[in-house]
Design a protein around this motif. Structure first.
Motif, PDB file in Angstrom:
ATOM      1  N   ALA A  17      38.033  36.216  35.843  1.00  0.00           N
ATOM      2  CA  ALA A  17      38.339  36.870  34.495  1.00  0.00           C
ATOM      3  C   ALA A  17      38.787  38.145  34.724  1.00  0.00           C
ATOM      4  O   ALA A  17      38.301  38.910  35.657  1.00  0.00           O
TER       5      ALA A  17
ATOM      6  N   TYR B   1      31.544  38.955  35.331  1.00  0.00           N
ATOM      7  CA  TYR B   1      31.939  37.442  34.952  1.00  0.00           C
ATOM      8  C   TYR B   1      31.104  36.472  35.986  1.00  0.00           C
ATOM      9  O   TYR B   1      30.915  36.811  37.232  1.00  0.00           O
TER      10      TYR B   1
ATOM     11  N   VAL C  68      34.412  44.724  23.976  1.00  0.00           N
ATOM     12  CA  VAL C  68      34.963  43.325  24.349  1.00  0.00           C
ATOM     13  C   VAL C  68      35.230  42.771  22.978  1.00  0.00           C
ATOM     14  O   VAL C  68      34.253  42.174  22.299  1.00  0.00           O
TER      15      VAL C  68
ATOM     16  N   CYS D 218      36.852  41.391  35.356  1.00  0.00           N
ATOM     17  CA  CYS D 218      35.484  41.525  34.707  1.00  0.00           C
ATOM     18  C   CYS D 218      34.366  41.355  35.772  1.00  0.00           C
ATOM     19  O   CYS D 218      34.618  40.258  36.156  1.00  0.00           O
TER      20      CYS D 218
ATOM     21  N   CYS E 202      36.479  36.983  24.308  1.00  0.00           N
ATOM     22  CA  CYS E 202      36.366  36.439  25.802  1.00  0.00           C
ATOM     23  C   CYS E 202      36.917  35.085  25.925  1.00  0.00           C
ATOM     24  O   CYS E 202      36.608  34.136  25.196  1.00  0.00           O
TER      25      CYS E 202
ATOM     26  N   ASN F 149      29.649  33.969  27.649  1.00  0.00           N
ATOM     27  CA  ASN F 149      30.702  33.509  26.517  1.00  0.00           C
ATOM     28  C   ASN F 149      29.832  32.558  25.505  1.00  0.00           C
ATOM     29  O   ASN F 149      29.469  31.582  25.998  1.00  0.00           O
TER      30      ASN F 149
ATOM     31  N   CYS G 228      31.566  37.658  23.969  1.00  0.00           N
ATOM     32  CA  CYS G 228      30.831  38.127  25.244  1.00  0.00           C
ATOM     33  C   CYS G 228      29.452  38.665  24.614  1.00  0.00           C
ATOM     34  O   CYS G 228      29.345  39.298  23.710  1.00  0.00           O
TER      35      CYS G 228
ATOM     36  N   THR H 157      40.478  41.982  25.305  1.00  0.00           N
ATOM     37  CA  THR H 157      40.347  40.904  25.400  1.00  0.00           C
ATOM     38  C   THR H 157      40.072  40.456  27.053  1.00  0.00           C
ATOM     39  O   THR H 157      40.922  40.831  27.822  1.00  0.00           O
ATOM     40  N   VAL H 158      39.033  39.557  27.420  1.00  0.00           N
ATOM     41  CA  VAL H 158      38.897  39.169  28.604  1.00  0.00           C
ATOM     42  C   VAL H 158      39.540  37.894  28.933  1.00  0.00           C
ATOM     43  O   VAL H 158      39.326  36.909  27.844  1.00  0.00           O
TER      44      VAL H 158
END
Length: 93
Positions: free
Chosen positions: A36, A90, A57, A87, A60, A68, A73, A28-29
């Motif tokens: 991020a 990002y 991923v 990340c 997000c 996003n 993602c 999970t981001v």
């Protein structure tokens, strides 16, 4: 549903899921506004995960990221790095 973004590489050596790459099935981001980071990051004295570096991923939480869409993602792949497991793909809108 589109394919999940892959974690192309992870250079965060303190993470228990990093064994020559990310071995968590999915990450999970998360992070704070304007940044991020990997919310799956965990620093333990043991290594875990699926045994191979084939991570994705799963979610997000960075709504302002250009990649996003509906908390997913849309990039083909991301890289994670630094001590904070950032990340590196990002990018704020």
């Amino acid at each position: 549903m589109a394919a999940l973004a892959t974690v192309k590489s992870c250079s965060t050596t303190d993470c228990s899921y990093n064994s020559d790459g990310c071995t968590a099935y999915a990450i999970t981001v998360g992070g704070a506004q304007g940044a991020a980071s990997c919310g799956t990051f965990v620093a333990l004295d043991a290594r875990g995960g699926q045994g191979t570096a084939d991570s994705h991923v799963g979610a997000c939480q960075r709504l302002e990221c250009t990649h996003n869409d509906n908390l997913m993602c849309t990039a083909d792949a991301i890289t994670v790095g630094g001590e904070a497991a950032n990340c590196e793909l990002y990018q704020a809108r």
